[in-house]
Design a protein around this motif. Structure first.
Motif, PDB file in Angstrom:
ATOM      1  N   GLY A  47       1.002  -1.266  -0.079  1.00  0.00           N
ATOM      2  CA  GLY A  47       0.043   0.359   0.076  1.00  0.00           C
ATOM      3  C   GLY A  47       0.842   1.296  -0.587  1.00  0.00           C
ATOM      4  N   ASN A  48       0.036   2.609   0.183  1.00  0.00           N
ATOM      5  CA  ASN A  48       0.930   3.714   0.051  1.00  0.00           C
ATOM      6  C   ASN A  48       1.562   4.383   1.235  1.00  0.00           C
ATOM      7  N   LYS A  49       0.987   3.256   1.633  1.00  0.00           N
ATOM      8  CA  LYS A  49       2.200   3.798   2.948  1.00  0.00           C
ATOM      9  C   LYS A  49       3.842   3.115   3.846  1.00  0.00           C
ATOM     10  N   VAL A  50       3.817   2.265   2.934  1.00  0.00           N
ATOM     11  CA  VAL A  50       5.544   1.905   2.972  1.00  0.00           C
ATOM     12  C   VAL A  50       6.122   2.553   2.076  1.00  0.00           C
ATOM     13  N   ARG A  51       5.188   3.545   0.992  1.00  0.00           N
ATOM     14  CA  ARG A  51       6.419   3.990  -0.434  1.00  0.00           C
ATOM     15  C   ARG A  51       6.928   5.871   1.369  1.00  0.00           C
ATOM     16  N   GLN A  52       5.703   5.824   2.045  1.00  0.00           N
ATOM     17  CA  GLN A  52       6.045   7.214   2.839  1.00  0.00           C
ATOM     18  C   GLN A  52       6.232   7.195   4.401  1.00  0.00           C
ATOM     19  N   ALA A  53       6.749   5.590   4.462  1.00  0.00           N
ATOM     20  CA  ALA A  53       7.264   4.879   6.205  1.00  0.00           C
ATOM     21  C   ALA A  53       8.349   5.388   5.503  1.00  0.00           C
ATOM     22  N   SER A  76      -6.625   1.338  10.133  1.00  0.00           N
ATOM     23  CA  SER A  76      -5.224   2.470   9.370  1.00  0.00           C
ATOM     24  C   SER A  76      -4.320   1.304   8.936  1.00  0.00           C
ATOM     25  N   ASN A  77      -3.823   1.634   8.062  1.00  0.00           N
ATOM     26  CA  ASN A  77      -2.795   1.030   7.811  1.00  0.00           C
ATOM     27  C   ASN A  77      -1.435   1.712   7.649  1.00  0.00           C
ATOM     28  N   HIS A  78      -2.079   3.006   7.886  1.00  0.00           N
ATOM     29  CA  HIS A  78      -0.715   3.908   8.137  1.00  0.00           C
ATOM     30  C   HIS A  78       0.338   2.453   9.343  1.00  0.00           C
ATOM     31  N   LEU A 194      -6.920   9.384  -7.280  1.00  0.00           N
ATOM     32  CA  LEU A 194      -6.295   8.711  -6.105  1.00  0.00           C
ATOM     33  C   LEU A 194      -7.616   9.151  -5.525  1.00  0.00           C
ATOM     34  N   PRO A 195      -7.571   8.664  -3.701  1.00  0.00           N
ATOM     35  CA  PRO A 195      -7.481   8.434  -2.841  1.00  0.00           C
ATOM     36  C   PRO A 195      -7.350   9.194  -2.133  1.00  0.00           C
ATOM     37  N   SER A 196      -7.649  11.077  -1.473  1.00  0.00           N
ATOM     38  CA  SER A 196      -7.160  11.841  -0.354  1.00  0.00           C
ATOM     39  C   SER A 196      -7.488  11.920   0.921  1.00  0.00           C
ATOM     40  N   GLY A 197      -6.731  11.546   2.110  1.00  0.00           N
ATOM     41  CA  GLY A 197      -7.110  11.571   3.007  1.00  0.00           C
ATOM     42  C   GLY A 197      -6.895  12.519   3.809  1.00  0.00           C
ATOM     43  N   SER A 198      -5.308  12.231   4.628  1.00  0.00           N
ATOM     44  CA  SER A 198      -4.337  13.218   5.007  1.00  0.00           C
ATOM     45  C   SER A 198      -3.554  14.197   4.302  1.00  0.00           C
ATOM     46  N   ALA A 199      -3.299  13.561   2.693  1.00  0.00           N
ATOM     47  CA  ALA A 199      -3.313  14.368   1.507  1.00  0.00           C
ATOM     48  C   ALA A 199      -1.932  14.124   1.354  1.00  0.00           C
ATOM     49  N   GLY A 200      -1.123  13.336   2.261  1.00  0.00           N
ATOM     50  CA  GLY A 200       0.455  12.951   1.890  1.00  0.00           C
ATOM     51  C   GLY A 200       0.467  11.992   0.093  1.00  0.00           C
ATOM     52  N   THR A 201      -0.357  12.018   0.399  1.00  0.00           N
ATOM     53  CA  THR A 201       0.017  11.266  -1.475  1.00  0.00           C
ATOM     54  C   THR A 201      -1.007  11.835  -2.505  1.00  0.00           C
ATOM     55  N   HIS A 202      -1.094  12.797  -2.416  1.00  0.00           N
ATOM     56  CA  HIS A 202      -2.017  13.725  -3.006  1.00  0.00           C
ATOM     57  C   HIS A 202      -0.915  14.844  -3.072  1.00  0.00           C
ATOM     58  N   LEU A 289      -9.585  -3.816  -3.784  1.00  0.00           N
ATOM     59  CA  LEU A 289     -10.397  -2.723  -3.279  1.00  0.00           C
ATOM     60  C   LEU A 289     -10.093  -2.854  -2.160  1.00  0.00           C
ATOM     61  N   ASP A 290      -9.920  -1.615  -1.716  1.00  0.00           N
ATOM     62  CA  ASP A 290     -11.380  -1.726   0.203  1.00  0.00           C
ATOM     63  C   ASP A 290     -12.015  -0.932   0.387  1.00  0.00           C
ATOM     64  N   PRO A 291     -13.277  -1.057   1.509  1.00  0.00           N
ATOM     65  CA  PRO A 291     -13.654  -0.086   1.796  1.00  0.00           C
ATOM     66  C   PRO A 291     -13.829   1.137   2.290  1.00  0.00           C
ATOM     67  N   VAL A 292     -12.826   1.396   2.327  1.00  0.00           N
ATOM     68  CA  VAL A 292     -12.575   2.902   3.326  1.00  0.00           C
ATOM     69  C   VAL A 292     -11.905   3.971   2.452  1.00  0.00           C
ATOM     70  N   TYR A 293     -10.934   3.453   1.010  1.00  0.00           N
ATOM     71  CA  TYR A 293     -10.487   4.095   1.059  1.00  0.00           C
ATOM     72  C   TYR A 293      -9.721   3.994  -0.879  1.00  0.00           C
ATOM     73  N   THR A 294      -9.525   2.868  -1.210  1.00  0.00           N
ATOM     74  CA  THR A 294      -9.365   2.657  -2.732  1.00  0.00           C
ATOM     75  C   THR A 294     -11.269   2.579  -3.388  1.00  0.00           C
ATOM     76  N   HIS A 320      -3.766   2.612  -6.716  1.00  0.00           N
ATOM     77  CA  HIS A 320      -4.355   2.083  -5.609  1.00  0.00           C
ATOM     78  C   HIS A 320      -3.451   1.497  -4.972  1.00  0.00           C
ATOM     79  N   THR A 321      -3.432   2.759  -4.194  1.00  0.00           N
ATOM     80  CA  THR A 321      -3.126   2.802  -2.634  1.00  0.00           C
ATOM     81  C   THR A 321      -3.666   1.273  -1.543  1.00  0.00           C
ATOM     82  N   GLY A 322      -3.665   0.463  -1.911  1.00  0.00           N
ATOM     83  CA  GLY A 322      -4.085  -0.710  -1.419  1.00  0.00           C
ATOM     84  C   GLY A 322      -4.799  -0.354  -0.793  1.00  0.00           C
ATOM     85  N   GLY A 323      -4.281  -1.170   0.772  1.00  0.00           N
ATOM     86  CA  GLY A 323      -5.573  -1.138   2.431  1.00  0.00           C
ATOM     87  C   GLY A 323      -6.532  -2.765   2.276  1.00  0.00           C
ATOM     88  N   THR A 324      -6.292  -3.390   1.323  1.00  0.00           N
ATOM     89  CA  THR A 324      -6.355  -4.381   1.007  1.00  0.00           C
ATOM     90  C   THR A 324      -7.666  -5.410   2.879  1.00  0.00           C
TER      91      THR A 324
HETATM   92  C1  PLP Z   1      -3.758   6.461   3.786  1.00  0.00           C
HETATM   93  C2  PLP Z   1      -4.586   5.800   2.902  1.00  0.00           C
HETATM   94  C3  PLP Z   1      -4.932   6.561   2.227  1.00  0.00           C
HETATM   95  C4  PLP Z   1      -5.155   7.999   1.942  1.00  0.00           C
HETATM   96  O1  PLP Z   1      -3.554   8.697   1.441  1.00  0.00           O
HETATM   97  P1  PLP Z   1      -2.831   9.755   2.623  1.00  0.00           P
HETATM   98  O2  PLP Z   1      -1.370  10.204   2.041  1.00  0.00           O
HETATM   99  O3  PLP Z   1      -3.640   9.924   3.850  1.00  0.00           O
HETATM  100  O4  PLP Z   1      -3.488  11.484   2.008  1.00  0.00           O
HETATM  101  C5  PLP Z   1      -5.700   5.677   0.384  1.00  0.00           C
HETATM  102  N1  PLP Z   1      -5.605   4.246   0.098  1.00  0.00           N
HETATM  103  C6  PLP Z   1      -5.076   3.987   1.652  1.00  0.00           C
HETATM  104  C7  PLP Z   1      -5.274   2.521   0.989  1.00  0.00           C
HETATM  105  C8  PLP Z   1      -4.820   4.341   2.713  1.00  0.00           C
HETATM  106  O5  PLP Z   1      -3.727   3.556   3.418  1.00  0.00           O
END
Ligand code: PLP
Length: 339
Positions: A47-53, A76-78, A194-202, A289-294, A320-324
């Protein structure tokens, strides 16, 4: 300074694939739909949190920390990836857990990411004082004080808009990776959804594309808050990211595109569009996909295709930011008849 100069550890398996979604493209009769498979970053279910971590942990080790502290929802995937990275680098991990999606399955509290956070050895601290993001953020500093009192050296990973978006650097990199793959495959990308949450990815994707001179549209589907608040947050974090990489002027306010049409009643709360998107993508592409983000982001992509937001000959990339793992926390939604 360039991304390569920041402290970093190696966790993600990159490049992740850039693939066609030929069946969805055909079914929806719209533009060419492709997917950038950041669900396949590998480490600890990806998922996307791996690149961020990679950048947060790099900074933590650089500063001599022995404990990672962060915050997230129960699923939380993060938090999952932070716990796993702590395990990999021999650090302790303290997670503040906010229950943002009350009244779900019993699996919501125990399975999916909630299970994995425990398995990676994190200490969980339920946070129940209302839903204010600022309150939750302040409380992380109290947790850090507790760690110091015990003689530890804490490093707090803040995802709020007032903190340096180090994780977004992972998406500056990903933007370059995507442009390289598109060139290699002879594809001209018109938009990234893309999904926009904390917005780090966006923020990272937008800053990375603009810093590389690319005009590709970045379209954020709101997952966590309304469009006005999210737009402000994305702009702020994108500019902070651009500043980190020494290109402070590449982001225009009208580069920021978000919609909350697919958000539904709240964070982690199911919508009919999300259900359709998860079911359709699994059934037609064999893609989870996952129910929360993707799931909501794909509902956004499907909705935008149906309302003819794109030209018929455009190419649109779904990030596809993961979250499965969170899929298993929503079991009763997809399989309501199973006991
Ligand atoms: C956290 C998360 C996002 C959102 O990424 P942000 O960088 O927080 O905006 C999107 N998809 C998945 C699966 C996530 O875990």
């Amino acid at each position: 300074m360039p991304v390569s100069q920041f402290p970093r550890v190696s966790l993600a398996q990159v490049p992740t694939p850039l693939e066609d979604m030929a069946n969805l493209t055909r079914d929806l009769g719209g533009p060419r739909l492709m997917v950038k498979r950041d669900d396949c970053t590998g480490f600890a279910m990806g998922g996307n949190k791996v690149r961020q971590a990679e950048f947060y942990v790099g900074d933590a080790l650089d500063k001599g920390a022995d404990t990672l502290i962060t915050s997230g929802a129960v699923q939380s995937n993060h938090a999952r990836v932070t716990a796993a990275a702590a395990a990999r680098f021999g650090l302790a991990c303290e997670l503040q857990v906010e229950n943002l999606a009350h009244g779900r399955d019993p699996e919501y509290m125990t399975s999916g990411n909630a299970l994995l956070q425990r398995l990676f050895g994190a200490r969980l601290h339920p946070y129940t004082e209302g839903g204010s993001e600022e309150g939750a953020d302040d409380n992380l500093e109290r947790m850090a004080d507790d760690v110091r009192t015990r003689g530890g050296r804490p490093y707090v990973i803040h995802l709020g808009p007032d903190h340096p978006p180090l994780g977004a650097l992972g998406y500056v990199d990903a933007a370059g990776e995507l442009l390289g793959q598109a060139a290699e495959q002879g594809v001209t990308i018109d938009a990234v959804v893309l999904p926009s949450g904390s917005a780090g990815t966006h923020a990272g994707m937008l800053a990375g594309l603009r810093a590389a001179g690319s005009p590709v549209r970045v379209m954020g589907i709101c997952i966590r808050r309304d469009a006005a608040s999210q737009a402000e947050r994305v702009l702020k974090r994108a500019r902070m990211t651009a500043e980190l990489i020494g290109q402070p002027d590449v982001i225009d306010a009208d580069d920021v595109w978000v919609t909350d049409d697919y958000f539904g009643p709240g964070y982690g709360q199911p919508t009919p569009g999300m259900m359709e998107a998860v079911t359709m993508t699994a059934g037609r592409e064999g893609l989870l996909l996952d129910p929360v983000y993707t799931g909501k982001a794909m509902a956004g992509l499907i909705g935008l295709v149906r309302t003819c937001e794109f030209d018929a000959d455009a190419t649109v990339v779904f990030l596809h930011t993961g979250g499965t793992p969170a899929l298993f926390a929503y079991r009763s939604l997809f399989a309501p008849d199973e006991a």
